[in-house]
Design a protein around this motif. Structure first.
Motif, mmCIF file in Angstrom:
data_model
loop_
_atom_site.group_PDB
_atom_site.id
_atom_site.type_symbol
_atom_site.label_atom_id
_atom_site.label_comp_id
_atom_site.label_asym_id
_atom_site.label_seq_id
_atom_site.Cartn_x
_atom_site.Cartn_y
_atom_site.Cartn_z
ATOM 1 N N GLY A 1 0.793 -1.229 0.000
ATOM 2 C CA GLY A 1 0.000 0.000 0.000
ATOM 3 C C GLY A 1 0.814 1.263 0.000
ATOM 4 N N ALA A 2 2.126 1.147 -0.188
ATOM 5 C CA ALA A 2 2.985 2.335 -0.258
ATOM 6 C C ALA A 2 2.961 2.904 -1.669
ATOM 7 N N VAL A 3 3.322 4.168 -1.782
ATOM 8 C CA VAL A 3 3.409 4.835 -3.076
ATOM 9 C C VAL A 3 4.845 4.734 -3.562
ATOM 10 N N ALA A 4 5.078 3.993 -4.627
ATOM 11 C CA ALA A 4 6.417 3.870 -5.210
ATOM 12 C C ALA A 4 6.700 5.127 -6.027
ATOM 13 N N ASP A 5 7.665 5.914 -5.588
ATOM 14 C CA ASP A 5 8.000 7.179 -6.248
ATOM 15 C C ASP A 5 9.280 6.971 -7.060
ATOM 16 N N ASP B 1 -3.176 -3.355 6.528
ATOM 17 C CA ASP B 1 -4.188 -2.404 6.067
ATOM 18 C C ASP B 1 -4.191 -2.460 4.546
ATOM 19 N N PRO B 2 -4.883 -3.424 3.959
ATOM 20 C CA PRO B 2 -4.765 -3.677 2.517
ATOM 21 C C PRO B 2 -5.158 -2.457 1.678
ATOM 22 N N PRO B 3 -4.352 -2.130 0.676
ATOM 23 C CA PRO B 3 -4.684 -1.000 -0.200
ATOM 24 C C PRO B 3 -5.827 -1.357 -1.142
ATOM 25 N N GLY B 4 -6.571 -0.340 -1.527
ATOM 26 C CA GLY B 4 -7.625 -0.515 -2.515
ATOM 27 C C GLY B 4 -7.181 0.013 -3.861
#
Length: 250
Positions: A87-91, A156-159
């Motif tokens: 759920g992280a944002v890969a930048d 906390d699974p990402p949607g």
């Protein structure tokens, strides 16, 4: 489109369910002579270990930013998909100073030091070898990742509508990433069993899509070539033949 395949990690899960043994990412470095081939199962194993590292060791939460200062490489593909799973944002090629975690190859360590949080260094040596001496202020990925569990479950699974990736300054949700990747795959005529040879970096959408996401979305596979300028025309033609390449992306 199923709810489970509306993120990059979901696409990997679909590939794993379809044929876990088929080659998914083949990587060449023409500066070292390295060749690595990862099946869907092997790639998924590395993704699980890396996602566990993010979640349990670095306490990354859904929406946190992970800056990737890395070239197109099989381990970069792992990190992109692991961020999606956690759920992280890969930048991609982003500002380390704004990241919760910065991940760097050996040539970008100075930029990664701007990260106020955790920092991870990848040697990018053949077979994912560790650094002879770990860089100061960094965890060595080759030391930290292998001992992580082989399965991953997000706390906390990402949607699909959560931010998943930022490339060229544009932030995209998982759903939008998959839509764009599938559109690129259709435009290129990619289908199951195709093999895409890519010479591009992962710091642009075109490079990331053609070198990972579009083939993954189409049920195809990718042959990543780093330092391919060192390969002459005969060597490139031989690789195209030996790897059964069907599509070429410069």
């Amino acid at each position: 489109m199923n709810s489970t395949d509306q993120t990059p990690a979901g696409l990997l899960g679909a590939a794993l369910a379809t044929d876990a043994a088929r080659p998914l990412v083949t990587y060449y470095d023409d500066a070292t002579g390295e060749r690595v081939e990862l099946s869907a199962a092997t790639l998924a194993n590395w993704v699980a270990k890396t996602a566990n590292l993010l979640q349990d060791e670095f306490a990354v939460e859904r929406g946190d930013r992970v800056t990737l200062l890395l070239p197109a490489h099989w381990q970069t593909a792992v990190w992109v998909l692991a961020c999606s799973a956690a759920g992280a944002v890969a930048d991609l090629d982003g500002d380390a100073a704004a990241a919760a975690v910065a991940v760097s190859g050996p040539d970008r360590l100075d930029a990664a030091l701007a990260c106020p949080g955790d920092r991870v260094a990848l040697s990018l040596r053949p077979l994912g070898a560790r650094f002879p001496e770990p860089p100061s202020g960094f965890a060595d990925y080759a030391v930290a990742a292998p001992g992580q569990p082989d399965a991953f479950a997000a706390y906390d699974p990402p949607g699909p509508d959560d931010p998943a990736l930022c490339v060229e300054g544009q932030e995209l949700t998982g759903r939008r990433l998959v839509e764009l990747a599938r559109a690129d795959a259709r435009q290129r005529g990619l289908g199951p069993g195709d093999r895409v040879m890519s010479l591009s970096g992962y710091d642009t959408w075109a490079g990331l899509s053609e070198g990972l996401l579009a083939p993954l979305a189409a049920g195809a596979s990718v042959v990543l070539c780093r330092n391919a300028e060192l390969l002459d025309a005969a060597g490139r033609a031989a690789r195209v033949a030996s790897e059964r390449v069907t599509h070429f992306a410069a």
